[in-house]
Write an enzyme that holds these catalytic residues in place. Structure first.
Site, mmCIF file in Angstrom:
data_model
loop_
_atom_site.group_PDB
_atom_site.id
_atom_site.type_symbol
_atom_site.label_atom_id
_atom_site.label_comp_id
_atom_site.label_asym_id
_atom_site.label_seq_id
_atom_site.Cartn_x
_atom_site.Cartn_y
_atom_site.Cartn_z
ATOM 1 N N SER A 130 40.399 34.324 35.610
ATOM 2 C CA SER A 130 41.161 35.365 34.927
ATOM 3 C C SER A 130 42.460 35.601 35.688
ATOM 4 C CB SER A 130 40.330 36.648 34.909
ATOM 5 O OG SER A 130 41.162 37.744 34.620
ATOM 6 N N GLU A 155 45.435 39.899 51.155
ATOM 7 C CA GLU A 155 45.838 39.992 49.748
ATOM 8 C C GLU A 155 47.041 40.907 49.575
ATOM 9 O OE1 GLU A 155 43.443 42.260 46.949
ATOM 10 O OE2 GLU A 155 43.531 40.617 45.515
ATOM 11 N N GLU A 209 53.692 37.835 46.134
ATOM 12 C CA GLU A 209 53.777 38.179 44.709
ATOM 13 C C GLU A 209 53.355 39.621 44.431
ATOM 14 O OE1 GLU A 209 51.879 35.810 46.088
ATOM 15 O OE2 GLU A 209 49.962 35.544 45.089
ATOM 16 N N CYS A 266 38.518 39.250 41.113
ATOM 17 C CA CYS A 266 38.661 40.500 41.871
ATOM 18 C C CYS A 266 38.634 40.262 43.364
ATOM 19 C CB CYS A 266 37.506 41.448 41.571
ATOM 20 S SG CYS A 266 37.259 41.715 39.857
ATOM 21 N N GLU A 314 40.579 42.128 32.086
ATOM 22 C CA GLU A 314 39.790 40.907 32.205
ATOM 23 C C GLU A 314 38.880 40.723 30.995
ATOM 24 O OE1 GLU A 314 38.700 39.858 36.347
ATOM 25 O OE2 GLU A 314 36.664 39.849 35.580
ATOM 26 N N CYS A 355 30.582 42.890 47.693
ATOM 27 C CA CYS A 355 31.420 43.691 48.599
ATOM 28 C C CYS A 355 30.593 44.575 49.537
ATOM 29 C CB CYS A 355 32.357 44.586 47.801
ATOM 30 S SG CYS A 355 33.231 43.702 46.509
ATOM 31 N N LYS A 384 41.222 41.579 51.939
ATOM 32 C CA LYS A 384 42.141 42.503 51.259
ATOM 33 C C LYS A 384 43.404 42.739 52.084
ATOM 34 C CE LYS A 384 39.888 43.590 47.461
ATOM 35 N NZ LYS A 384 40.428 43.108 46.181
ATOM 36 N N GLU A 443 40.870 39.554 28.104
ATOM 37 C CA GLU A 443 41.202 38.141 28.310
ATOM 38 C C GLU A 443 39.996 37.253 27.997
ATOM 39 O OE1 GLU A 443 42.463 37.434 32.325
ATOM 40 O OE2 GLU A 443 43.014 35.357 31.920
#
Lengths: 592, 160
Positions: free
Chosen positions: A332, A374, A379, A312, A286, A516, A371, A289
């Site tokens: 990102s 996720e 993908e 994230c 990141e 978090c 999560k 980038e």
């Protein structure tokens, strides 16, 4: 400020006009019981629908009892918080609530941590008069990838609705219907899966009963551990170690990193690794980038759009895919640490230990419910085999440790396994709001300027203010950083980006208030924001104690690039560690 | 969810947008917008609520919450002949419930539903100010007084 004098339980108090009775009482050390009221002071969050009527008090010369959460103090009031009339009323209210509540406490996931159960016990309810003739309302149970809604257990406190609408501005949940059929649900009572829900889990984090809980994946993990053909590895997110101890009676803010590692090893995981390693890897990708986009932007390249947004947080990703699909090329492309870990584990590490990816099971311990969703995204799998097989929350891990009869308090400190267990302090602070961007700055500064960063602690990026801004001097280049935690705050920053008014070069977003550490999978804070502050302090402590505090100094990260990935943002890194986003905005189908 | 899946024509969408903009797309005006839309379309199916949610920038769940809270709003279209049975005190004590049961049986409907052919819908109401005629039934604009369960079949025959 105008003040009023009154007495509560014969104790005199002078307090600013406009203060509610429950807050005045708290100043006197009197906790008036409640089921719906909730305040997270430092996060500016308050729920007071005056719905449960448990907090009623007697005000002298008033005909009716007053809900203390929604009644302001007035001059000369004489208030009793536990007169016999009050106690009788509370009992009656509680009996009514319980008459329409399932009695399956023995197998309820919230048992032992349920505010309704605690209140019934506190009020000494032993029977429910008229229970045999009372009807009970029933609703369809709704299971999504992350969250289970069991509305038979809803007591209409509407904390979830407040979190979903006022704090997160997601608008997935609303009170619907009226009277006996009233409940909280998505539009048209569809499943959560078909609503605008981001799975941030903040509704679960505040639910006083078992109406909203996480999908429990510990049975899947147990099955994998029991299978001799499988090599089972585990990664632990930074925020978990700062909160797990709370569920074993430790003070909030107690770090249990070493004990947690030992517990996981005793549970039978073959390798105990750290998501912090993947956080360091995220910073490499990141950060590179960011610098690339920044340099191109400064050189006048119009295609290099700024600000860059962190990616994230899966709740946050779900949020912008739903509400800001027009901006989906701004975040990102770096995967989250959880998914970077999975991608490296199932390629590089599987090869190292000579295990095929289908025989390698990757489990993640996360402070997060999004999560779970996720790791199920298409993908993030290869031929139907997920990069991360199961994600379980801090709460599920605690329950798992207790199930196995492991006494966390008396465990010796263990060390993470090599190589995916090595991390720097930068990876640790990923768990608190501001931590990701601070970690990125530590690395980006040194790469961009070629100079050594002397001051590692960017305290200006820390704190609990909902939206924060700071300018970091990159050796003459002022880098404007924005930080938001809580999706409502993120929405404000995104609206600025959309309208072209944003002055930021980089923005960090975490969906949960506090980051978090305040995640939907963490031990319940029951409305005490001091707990969230203590967890943040614990992470910054661990960071300070680490010999290495910048991601690019992580020796294994250096080796991983040399041996396997090439350099940051290389083709291989792109293939394994980056992702793309989708337009998930619900569309209205219009017949022409 | 008790709604019929419909597809809105472009002119319907335009009408909803027009109603919303006549209230300056103000989210505070949600109830007024819903009133106007129901006045125009006769009911508020999911698709109409979706357009309103988009125009007023009110979460769809909230719009649905308001629609389901107020009994005036309906998500199913009323029948060609809407049947309303008064369940006010006077009608109730004179046997309105039995009359209601008979209508439910004859039409095969629950309160709030519409027959498949769109001919009849069934609802209850509270007092039409004709307590002397209790129990009272209204079908469209026509009022029937002192209705007994045995009369129901004959009343419905008038509309065949």
């Amino acid at each position: 400020m105008e003040k009023v004098k009154l007495t509560i339980d014969n104790k005199p108090i002078e307090i600013p006009k406009g203060t509610t009775i429950n807050k005045a009482a708290r100043q006197l050390g009197i906790e008036i019981p409640t089921l719906c009221y909730m305040q997270l002071h430092d996060l500016n969050i308050e729920n007071k629908p005056a719905g449960c009527r448990i907090c009623v008090v007697e005000v002298q010369d008033r005909r009716n009892l007053a809900p203390s959460c929604a009644t302001n103090c007035e001059e000369g009031m004489v208030i009793k918080t536990h007169s016999t009339r009050v106690l009788n009323a509370r009992r009656t209210v509680m009996e009514f609530i319980l008459s329409d509540h399932p009695k399956d406490c023995l197998i309820c996931p919230k048992s032992g941590n349920c505010e309704l159960q605690t209140m019934a016990h506190q009020l000494g309810i032993r029977e429910i008069p008229g229970e045999e003739i009372a009807s009970t309302s029933t609703y369809r149970k709704d299971t999504s990838p992350s969250i289970i809604r069991d509305l038979d257990k809803c007591i209409l406190c509407r904390r979830c609705e407040m979190m979903c609408n006022t704090v997160q501005t997601v608008g997935a949940l609303s009170a619907i219907n009226r009277g006996f059929m009233a409940t909280v649900a998505p539009a048209f009572e569809q499943n959560l899966e078909h609503s605008t829900c981001t799975y941030c889990g903040q509704c679960v984090a505040v639910c006083p009963t078992g109406a909203l809980t996480e999908v429990d994946h510990t049975p899947d993990v147990l099955r994998a551990l029991a299978d001799p053909a499988k090599t089972v590895i585990v990664q632990t997110a930074p925020a978990v170690r700062a909160a797990l101890g709370e569920l074993f009676g430790m003070e909030p803010g107690t770090l249990v990193t070493g004990k947690m590692v030992t517990a996981l090893r005793e549970l039978g995981f073959d390798y105990v690794f750290d998501t912090d390693f993947a956080a360091d890897l995220t910073i490499m990708e990141e950060g590179t980038e960011l610098l690339d986009r920044l340099k191109r932007h400064l050189n006048g390249d119009r295609s290099a759009r700024l600000p860059i947004l962190t990616s994230c947080c899966p709740g946050w990703v779900n949020f912008f895919e739903e509400y800001y699909p027009d901006l989906k090329d701004i975040p990102s492309t770096a995967k989250s640490p959880q998914q970077m870990f999975g991608a490296i584990a199932k390629t590089y590490f599987a090869d190292k230990i000579n295990v095929s990816r289908k025989d390698l099971v990757v489990v993640s311990i996360m402070p997060c419910l999004a999560k779970k969703y996720e790791c199920q995204r298409e993908e993030f799998s290869s031929d139907g085999n997920r990069d991360v097989d199961f994600s379980i929350s801090t709460r599920e891990l605690a329950a798992f440790i207790k199930q196995a009869n492991i006494d966390l308090n008396n465990l010796k400190n263990g060390e993470f396994d090599a190589p995916l267990g090595e991390s720097t302090g930068a990876g640790v602070i990923f768990g608190a709001t501001g931590g990701v961007i601070e970690a990125a700055c530590r690395t980006a500064y040194e790469i961009f300027t070629g100079k050594k960063l002397e001051r590692i602690d960017f305290t200006e990026l820390r704190g609990l203010e909902g939206v924060r801004a700071a300018t970091i001097d990159f050796d003459g280049l002022p880098l404007n950083i924005g930080i938001a935690h809580g999706l409502g705050n993120a929405r404000n920053l995104l609206d600025e980006v959309r309208s072209g008014r944003s002055q930021f070069h980089a923005i960090e977003v975490m969906a949960c208030p506090g980051g978090c550490i305040g995640g939907g999978g963490q031990p319940l804070h029951h409305g005490n924001s001091e707990i969230i502050k203590a967890r943040a302090a614990a992470l910054y402590n661990e960071d300070r104690g680490k010999p290495l505090r910048k991601s690019h100094q992580n020796p294994f990260i250096i080796k991983l690039y040399e041996e396997f990935l090439g350099k940051p943002n290389s083709e291989k890194a792109h293939h394994l560690l980056h992702t793309k986003y989708f337009d998930k905005k619900k569309k209205i189908i219009v017949k022409q | 969810m008790s709604s019929i899946k419909i597809e809105l024509r472009q002119e319907d969408v335009n009408k909803i947008k027009e109603i919303c903009s006549s209230f300056r797309n103000d989210p505070q005006e949600l109830i007024n917008v819903l009133h106007k839309c129901q006045e125009h379309f006769g009911y508020l199916p999911a698709e109409i609520q979706e357009v309103i949610s988009d125009e007023l920038e009110v979460p769809l769940a909230k719009v649905y919450g308001v629609v389901t809270f107020y009994s005036f709003f309906t998500m199913t279209p009323k029948g060609k002949h809407p049947v309303s049975i008064c369940m006010g005190t006077a009608c109730y004590v004179r046997g309105a419930e039995k009359v209601m049961d008979e209508f439910k049986k004859e039409l095969g409907l629950q309160v709030g539903q519409t027959t498949k052919d769109g001919k009849f819908s069934l609802s209850s109401l509270r007092c039409v100010g004709a307590c002397g005629l209790a129990p009272v039934v209204m079908i469209g604009d026509k009022t029937y007084g002192r209705v007994a369960p045995d009369d129901v079949r004959n009343i419905l025959k008038e509309y065949e």
